[in-house]
Design a protein around this motif. Sequence first.
Motif, short mmCIF file in Angstrom:
data_model
loop_
_atom_site.label_atom_id
_atom_site.label_comp_id
_atom_site.label_asym_id
_atom_site.label_seq_id
_atom_site.Cartn_x
_atom_site.Cartn_y
_atom_site.Cartn_z
N LYS A 177 1.08 -1.05 0.08
CA LYS A 177 0.00 -0.10 0.40
C LYS A 177 0.85 1.85 -0.49
O LYS A 177 0.51 2.38 -0.70
CB LYS A 177 -0.57 0.14 1.67
N GLN A 178 1.90 0.93 0.63
CA GLN A 178 3.02 2.56 1.19
C GLN A 178 3.10 2.69 -0.21
O GLN A 178 3.35 3.58 -1.01
CB GLN A 178 4.27 2.02 1.67
N ARG A 232 2.14 1.95 -3.34
CA ARG A 232 1.53 2.35 -4.25
C ARG A 232 0.76 3.68 -3.81
O ARG A 232 1.25 4.42 -5.17
CB ARG A 232 -0.43 1.70 -3.93
N ALA A 233 0.90 4.32 -2.38
CA ALA A 233 1.01 4.88 -2.59
C ALA A 233 1.96 6.48 -3.08
O ALA A 233 1.70 7.42 -3.48
CB ALA A 233 0.53 5.66 -0.51
N ASP A 234 3.49 5.48 -3.27
CA ASP A 234 3.92 6.54 -3.03
C ASP A 234 4.30 6.69 -4.49
O ASP A 234 4.56 7.45 -4.92
CB ASP A 234 5.12 6.30 -2.50
#
Lengths: 307, 241
Positions: B3-4, B6-8
């Motif tokens: 998730k991190q 993907r967010a970055d």
Amino acid sequence: MKEIVFQSRSLVRRFGAFTAVDDMNVELKKGDIFALVGQNGAGKTTLLKMICGLTPPTSGSMELFGYSGTKELGRARRRIGSIIETPGFYPYLSACQNLEYYRIQRGIGKKNCVEEALHFVGLDTVGNKKFKSFSLGMKQRLGLALAILNDPDFLVLDEPINGLDPVGIREFREILLKLNHEKETTILVSSHILGELSQIATRYGFISGGRLVECLTAEELEMKCRVTLKLEVDNSAKAAAVLTDRFSMKQIEILDETTLLLSEGLDRPEFVVKALVESGILVSQAYRTGANLENYFIDLIGGKQIA
Amino acid sequence: MLKQMRADLYKVFHRPFFYLLLAGMAVLAFFVNFSLSKVSSTNSVYDSWMIVLLYFLSWPVLLMPILIDLVSAEDYKEHTLKNTISYGMNRTKLYCSQIAVSTILGVLVGIVALGTYCGSSLIFLKIDPSFTTAFTADFFSRVGVSCIGYAAAIPIAAFFAMILQKNSLFVFAFYAVIFLPQLLLKLVHLSNLSKYLLMPQFSMLAAGTNRQMLDSSLVFIITAIFFIILGAVFFRKKDIC
């Protein structure tokens, strides 16, 4: 019995020889709005940073929602929303994109939570504006939008109304009260605008030199800060009887044989004194006592300047 | 962690500077071959690709601080890290995911730059007999091993970005660590230890044997692991503001 949201035991944080937080024991129950009051450098932000995992404690322990230990605390922090110091966002992204970044990162499935959060803080019309063009007040609001994005059970807010105009401050207060009343969100808030804190807090923690010097409920503080007429007489029991008889006063507190406190008749003290003298009671002193939150705090910390 | 990442990636793909970087790399690659086509002595595809091996192989290392700046260095600058940590994100996972995202971006930049370079060389330059299938395979294997080296430079840049936080300082420290050890070893008459450093690997890769390529890969991997562990240990204890 209400759930304990946060509890610290002998929490200490040292930076070299400087002790920022010393032997801190605090307990917050579900639904509390706990106001942390202290001057600059008192250790407020350090305590909030420890709760949020931004700085590790030197010693002591803490529990969040009953969980302790690094891994469990990390998991419990997913139920927290926070604003620590100034809100930090990516300047080249819009408000919407900034929140979308955190929505993806936090794995929040509800896609409209971004719009909802922006609407909640009154930024829905400027969602596509880049963060770098936001005013300080708008940045604070976006900070709150992020804090409530994951529908938290516990809000940790460090000086959240800095930079807000009077209308913004009122709206911010209403938002916090709404969250507290509707969702029973526990709120830990630090601010140096004491008058503002007094409008929302249900409990107070006074912090000085890294230590929690006093912890009170709003009712207890109100009692301590209430304005009274203090009378020094030769016979306080007799004086109380006279005042009850003459003015039907009910709020009389006899402190000792010669001192009593009146919570009524404050507007006309001369009539009170006259009535006592006419009844043969000697009145050596009559004066108003009591303080507002600010004065109470200054007295508590020994007259040091407030932040 | 995913998730991190993907967010970055979402963040970087919404940043105009990333597209400028891609365009800049493509234009540069295009320009090199266009210039070569105007020089009669080096106007073949073979010459162009040899120039990469001989002169340009170590250059991408210099770009690694930019990738780190895109992903993690600005988190320190803009104070956005506190939003992530206060949500209970595991620090080690966060640190590693940011290195992984920088590597993914590096791969993207590499594909664009190398693709444009190879493509433009085939457009502008002539194909001579030296440009064989064996040469092409050898070229790509050397470039491939170099990519491990570029990836190893990312944790070094990430480490200094995290320790020093200020952009100018972290870039300076990164270049110092990349270039100075070789000079220092020379000064103390220990030049033979240079073969274990990152930068000398690239010159050795240009003409080295398969064995050399294997040794270089090993140096790259050990360097990467060392700086990832060092960075993660420091990051776990770091005060976030």
